[in-house]
Write an enzyme that holds these catalytic residues in place. Structure first.
Site: not given
Ligand code: ACO
Length: 324
Positions: A114, A251, A281
């Site tokens: 990224c 980004h 993304n």
């Molecule tokens: N739909 C519904 N529920 C979901 C989904 C989905 N698509 N994905 C995860 N969940 C659930 C999980 O299973 C979890 O359930 P549980 O509590 O029963 O276990 C709950 O939602 C919360 O999950 P978390 O992973 O804690 O959610 P979070 O608030 O951290 O959001 C996310 C997840 C969106 C991936 C976030 O952590 C994020 O954006 N991280 C950055 C990652 C990123 O952008 N990476 C890209 C490459 S690196 C970069 O570009 C910076």
């Protein structure tokens, strides 16, 4: 007098097919509400069957050349940032070089996921400032849809396909922040975080392409800190304060990361270019896609100060300061 790399034109390409959150909710256990609330993403574009990263890159590259009014024969180098090349080798950039009608010069890929576009811009800027190139085509192009596990709701909702490009031209500057062009770049990496974001395959390990794996929460925490720190580093190094910045082009990973980073930097949201809602993304393509949009609709104007920032797998991260 010094040589500066000035942005002479921008271009973008998005595949025709739009995949909405509602549609995704029909194939994995998710909802539009969850995706919008946690990420700000509403839809993403998906490359058609047979449409390759080089096809996307070619369209974006052609658009950037047309915008700059530059012929393909004038390009000295193509630097293409991608983590989803057409093939293991040769570089996707060489496919684009041939298709775009560039004669001579050199074309190669840069892999920093990224952060790829910021890395590629830094590389091309160094070529230009050293006098090894006068005109560079810098492209970010990805088909992340091909490396996603479409049954994994924690990752498949986050990414999309697309390409963006800029043309850089050598121009003389005074060596001050009043010059047009790239004023500063900073890139970093830290390989100890490999396991937080990677693809579980490759030519030398499994012999297969593999799928994206991510520890989302951990990536999120590192992203906000690293992005704010590297922007600070670039601004401090250039003697520029955050309130002098006209546009922050981050980004486009997640609206919450964009907001948290802007808040840490003290940059108001009105000055942040946002496309994540429509593009999701697109990895190395996300910054040049956002640049092309803001350039095309007249938000980015000559003389303004623009900051780019990105973070990705590796980890890699970086920032650029540009006078438009
Ligand atoms: N739909 C519904 N529920 C979901 C989904 C989905 N698509 N994905 C995860 N969940 C659930 C999980 O299973 C979890 O359930 P549980 O509590 O029963 O276990 C709950 O939602 C919360 O999950 P978390 O992973 O804690 O959610 P979070 O608030 O951290 O959001 C996310 C997840 C969106 C991936 C976030 O952590 C994020 O954006 N991280 C950055 C990652 C990123 O952008 N990476 C890209 C490459 S690196 C970069 O570009 C910076």
């Amino acid at each position: 007098m010094i040589i500066r790399s000035v942005i002479a034109g921008c271009g973008a390409y998005l595949p025709e097919r739009v995949l909405t959150n509602q549609e995704l909710a029909g194939t994995v256990d998710t909802t539009d509400e969850w995706i919008v609330k946690r990420t700000g993403i509403r839809q993403r574009h998906i490359a058609a069957k047979g449409e390759l990263t080089s096809d996307l890159a070619l369209e974006a590259g052609r658009a950037a050349l047309a915008d700059a009014g530059i012929a393909p024969e004038e390009i000295d180098i193509i630097v293409l940032a991608t983590a989803t090349p057409d093939e293991t080798f040769p570089a996707t950039a060489t496919t684009v070089q041939h298709a775009i009608g560039m004669k001579g010069g050199a074309a190669f890929d840069v892999q920093a996921v990224c952060s790829g576009f910021v890395y590629a811009l830094n590389v091309a800027d160094n070529f230009i400032r050293l006098g090894q190139a006068r005109t560079a085509l810098v492209i970010g192009a990805e088909t992340f849809s091909r490396i996603l596990d479409w049954s994994d709701r924690t990752t498949c909702v986050l990414f999309g396909d697309g390409a963006g490009a800029v043309v850089l031209r050598a121009e003389e500057g005074e060596g001050t922040n009043a010059d047009r062009g790239i004023l500063a770049n900073k890139i970093h990496s830290d390989g100890q975080y490999h396991d937080l974001l990677y693809v579980d395959g490759g030519p030398s390990s499994t012999g297969a392409v593999g799928h994206l794996k991510m520890a989302g929460k951990e990536v999120f925490k590192h992203a906000v800190t690293n992005l704010a720190d590297v922007v600070d580093e670039v601004l401090l190094g250039s003697g520029v304060s955050a309130d002098e910045v006209d546009w922050l082009v981050p980004h486009q990973a997640n609206m919450r990361i964009l907001k948290s980073t802007a808040a840490r930097l003290g940059v108001p949201l009105e000055k942040v270019v946002v496309t994540v809602d429509r593009h999701a993304n697109t990895s190395a393509a996300s910054i040049p896609l956002a640049i092309a949009e803001a350039h095309g609709d007249g938000r980015l104007r000559q003389g303004q100060l623009v900051v780019l920032e990105a973070m990705g797998g590796g980890f890699t991260w970086g920032a650029s300061l540009i006078r438009w």
